[in-house]
Write a protein that holds these residues in place. Structure first.
Motif, short mmCIF file in Angstrom:
data_model
loop_
_atom_site.label_atom_id
_atom_site.label_comp_id
_atom_site.label_asym_id
_atom_site.label_seq_id
_atom_site.Cartn_x
_atom_site.Cartn_y
_atom_site.Cartn_z
N ALA A 93 8.06 7.20 -4.82
CA ALA A 93 7.94 6.43 -3.58
C ALA A 93 7.04 5.22 -3.76
CB ALA A 93 7.38 7.33 -2.47
N CYS A 94 7.19 4.29 -2.83
CA CYS A 94 6.35 3.09 -2.81
C CYS A 94 6.02 2.78 -1.35
CB CYS A 94 7.11 1.92 -3.45
SG CYS A 94 6.17 0.39 -3.51
N VAL A 95 4.74 2.82 -1.03
CA VAL A 95 4.27 2.60 0.34
C VAL A 95 3.46 1.31 0.37
CG1 VAL A 95 2.78 3.51 2.17
CG2 VAL A 95 4.20 5.07 0.83
N VAL A 96 3.68 0.50 1.43
CA VAL A 96 2.91 -0.74 1.59
C VAL A 96 2.08 -0.63 2.86
CG1 VAL A 96 2.97 -3.25 1.73
CG2 VAL A 96 4.77 -2.03 0.46
N HIS A 97 0.77 -0.72 2.72
CA HIS A 97 -0.14 -0.80 3.87
C HIS A 97 -0.53 -2.26 4.07
CE1 HIS A 97 -0.87 3.50 4.45
NE2 HIS A 97 -0.78 3.60 3.14
N PHE A 98 -0.83 -2.61 5.32
CA PHE A 98 -1.30 -3.96 5.63
C PHE A 98 -2.71 -3.83 6.20
CE2 PHE A 98 3.28 -3.80 5.98
CZ PHE A 98 3.65 -4.81 5.10
N GLU A 99 -3.68 -4.30 5.44
CA GLU A 99 -5.08 -4.12 5.86
C GLU A 99 -5.62 -5.44 6.41
OE1 GLU A 99 -7.36 -1.58 3.56
OE2 GLU A 99 -9.22 -2.06 4.59
N ASN A 100 -6.04 -5.40 7.67
CA ASN A 100 -6.60 -6.58 8.31
C ASN A 100 -8.11 -6.58 8.11
OD1 ASN A 100 -4.00 -7.02 9.17
ND2 ASN A 100 -4.34 -6.17 11.21
N PHE A 101 -8.59 -7.57 7.37
CA PHE A 101 -10.01 -7.54 7.03
C PHE A 101 -10.86 -8.35 8.00
CE2 PHE A 101 -10.05 -11.77 5.22
CZ PHE A 101 -8.76 -11.94 4.73
N LEU A 102 -10.24 -9.08 8.94
CA LEU A 102 -11.02 -9.85 9.93
C LEU A 102 -10.86 -9.28 11.33
CD1 LEU A 102 -10.41 -13.52 8.79
CD2 LEU A 102 -12.43 -12.11 8.41
N LEU A 124 -10.07 -23.43 10.16
CA LEU A 124 -10.49 -22.15 9.58
C LEU A 124 -11.30 -22.37 8.30
CD1 LEU A 124 -7.15 -20.18 9.99
CD2 LEU A 124 -9.10 -20.29 11.56
N ASP A 125 -12.40 -21.60 8.18
CA ASP A 125 -13.21 -21.61 6.96
C ASP A 125 -12.57 -20.64 5.97
OD1 ASP A 125 -15.04 -21.40 4.92
OD2 ASP A 125 -16.79 -21.21 6.24
N THR A 126 -11.62 -21.16 5.20
CA THR A 126 -10.83 -20.27 4.35
C THR A 126 -11.66 -19.69 3.20
OG1 THR A 126 -10.00 -22.29 3.29
CG2 THR A 126 -8.57 -21.22 4.89
N ALA A 127 -12.73 -20.36 2.81
CA ALA A 127 -13.59 -19.80 1.76
C ALA A 127 -14.31 -18.56 2.28
CB ALA A 127 -14.59 -20.85 1.29
N ALA A 128 -14.83 -18.64 3.52
CA ALA A 128 -15.51 -17.48 4.09
C ALA A 128 -14.53 -16.33 4.28
CB ALA A 128 -16.14 -17.86 5.43
N ARG A 129 -13.30 -16.67 4.64
CA ARG A 129 -12.28 -15.62 4.83
C ARG A 129 -11.96 -14.94 3.50
NH1 ARG A 129 -9.41 -16.80 9.95
NH2 ARG A 129 -7.43 -15.99 9.19
N LEU A 130 -11.83 -15.72 2.45
CA LEU A 130 -11.54 -15.12 1.15
C LEU A 130 -12.71 -14.26 0.68
CD1 LEU A 130 -9.85 -14.67 -1.38
CD2 LEU A 130 -10.73 -16.85 -2.27
N ALA A 131 -13.93 -14.75 0.91
CA ALA A 131 -15.10 -13.95 0.53
C ALA A 131 -15.11 -12.61 1.27
CB ALA A 131 -16.38 -14.73 0.81
N ALA A 132 -14.70 -12.63 2.54
CA ALA A 132 -14.63 -11.39 3.32
C ALA A 132 -13.55 -10.46 2.74
CB ALA A 132 -14.33 -11.70 4.78
N ALA A 133 -12.43 -11.05 2.32
CA ALA A 133 -11.37 -10.24 1.70
C ALA A 133 -11.85 -9.60 0.41
CB ALA A 133 -10.14 -11.10 1.46
N VAL A 134 -12.56 -10.38 -0.41
CA VAL A 134 -13.08 -9.86 -1.68
C VAL A 134 -14.04 -8.70 -1.42
CG1 VAL A 134 -14.58 -10.43 -3.64
CG2 VAL A 134 -12.73 -11.99 -2.98
N VAL A 162 -10.12 -24.93 0.44
CA VAL A 162 -10.40 -26.37 0.54
C VAL A 162 -11.73 -26.64 -0.16
CG1 VAL A 162 -9.10 -26.69 2.67
CG2 VAL A 162 -11.49 -25.96 2.78
N PRO A 163 -12.02 -27.90 -0.49
CA PRO A 163 -13.32 -28.21 -1.09
C PRO A 163 -14.48 -27.89 -0.15
CG PRO A 163 -11.76 -30.00 -1.47
CD PRO A 163 -11.12 -29.08 -0.47
N GLU A 164 -15.64 -27.71 -0.74
CA GLU A 164 -16.87 -27.42 0.01
C GLU A 164 -17.03 -28.40 1.17
OE1 GLU A 164 -19.34 -25.18 -1.72
OE2 GLU A 164 -20.22 -25.04 0.29
#
Ligand SMILES: [Fe+2]
Length: 276
Positions: A248-257, A26-36, A17-19
């Motif tokens: 093979a192909c393995v998918v992990h799900f990483e929870n960053f929060l 939810l502060d989606t910008a802060a969440r994305l920054a945490a993911a990065v 969302v815009p600043e």
């Protein structure tokens, strides 16, 4: 000789969302920054980072500019896709028309480490459900035909396999047509989507389908048998990590929060004498 192992990081549903604004509290910008940060710290060896749509909550230009700034520190080769919350025209104004193919779809193939990764645009302006028009299905068929000698991983925003959940009302409309095309290829390793804000995995006529919860809110599992309505939860904040090689192909799900309490190593000493 065996190929090197391929590592993909897939994020989805960032809903920027815009600043000064939030999305569903939810502060989606802060969440994305945490993911990065998490990806750069833990997956600096990733070959690709794919953002699988719903990049901006309401498709505003300011949100796309913010997205560009927040993902700039990603060290992995990063690729953007669109979802139903995105505005294709505004996205292309901010990121450039080079992101669209000759038909205006934001999709591409990436050939890497013995695999073909196909980023398939299931977004359709003005439509919440996913759409794969004949030109996109033809494009997919041609890209699969070119890669009959190697494994394929497909990423698209919308889920194609019905989950018996409320979100099936906004599923990919053309899922049967997608499956028919996919079944012409001998080695589709994964079809990975976001959109549903839920972690699932399944198989449909031999083709594996996976969804990741993504960076926005998560929905509770809500099958027809559940007593209570579906809840929307603030976490976990999740990206997927795909490890793929010849076999093979393995998918992990990483929870960053959402982080659970770590059980200390000295709590793992209790064993029966016969099992030591
Ligand atoms: Fe979506």
């Amino acid at each position: 000789m065996a190929s090197e192992r391929l590592k993909l990081v897939i994020m989805s549903d960032l809903h920027l969302v815009p600043e000064g604004e939030v999305s569903n509290t939810l502060d989606t910008a802060a969440r994305l920054a945490a993911a990065v940060d998490s990806v750069n710290i833990n997956h600096a060896d990733a070959d690709l980072c794919i953002l699988a749509g719903d990049l901006a909550d309401l498709g505003e230009a300011d949100a796309y500019v913010r997205l560009r700034d927040i993902i700039a520190p990603l060290t992995a080769d990063t690729h953007l896709m669109l979802g139903n919350h995105d505005d294709r025209r505004v996205f292309l104004q901010v990121f450039g028309n080079g992101f669209a193919d000759q038909n205006g779809h934001v999709q591409k193939v990436i050939d890497i480490k013995g695999h073909r990764v196909i980023l398939l645009d299931s977004s359709e302006p003005g439509v919440v459900e996913g759409v794969l028009c004949p030109s996109r299905l033809d494009w997919l068929q041609a890209r699969l035909d070119e890669a009959r000698d190697r494994p394929v991983i497909v990423v698209l925003h919308h889920h194609a396999l019905a989950l018996s959940m409320p979100v099936d009302t906004i599923i990919l409309r053309d899922s049967a047509a997608l499956l028919a095309v996919l079944c012409t290829h001998p080695d589709v390793r994964q079809v990975i989507a976001g959109h549903v804000h839920l972690t699932t995995t399944g198989v449909w006529k031999g083709v594996p389908f996976t969804t990741l919860a993504g960076g926005h809110y998560n929905v509770s599992v809500n099958l027809p048998s559940h007593a209570a309505p579906q809840d929307r939860l603030e976490g976990p904040g999740q990206y997927a990590v795909v490890l793929a090689d010849d076999d093979a192909c393995v998918v992990h799900f990483e929870n960053f929060l959402d982080r659970h309490t770590v059980i200390a190593a000295n709590n793992f000493g209790r064993q029966r004498a016969s099992r030591r």
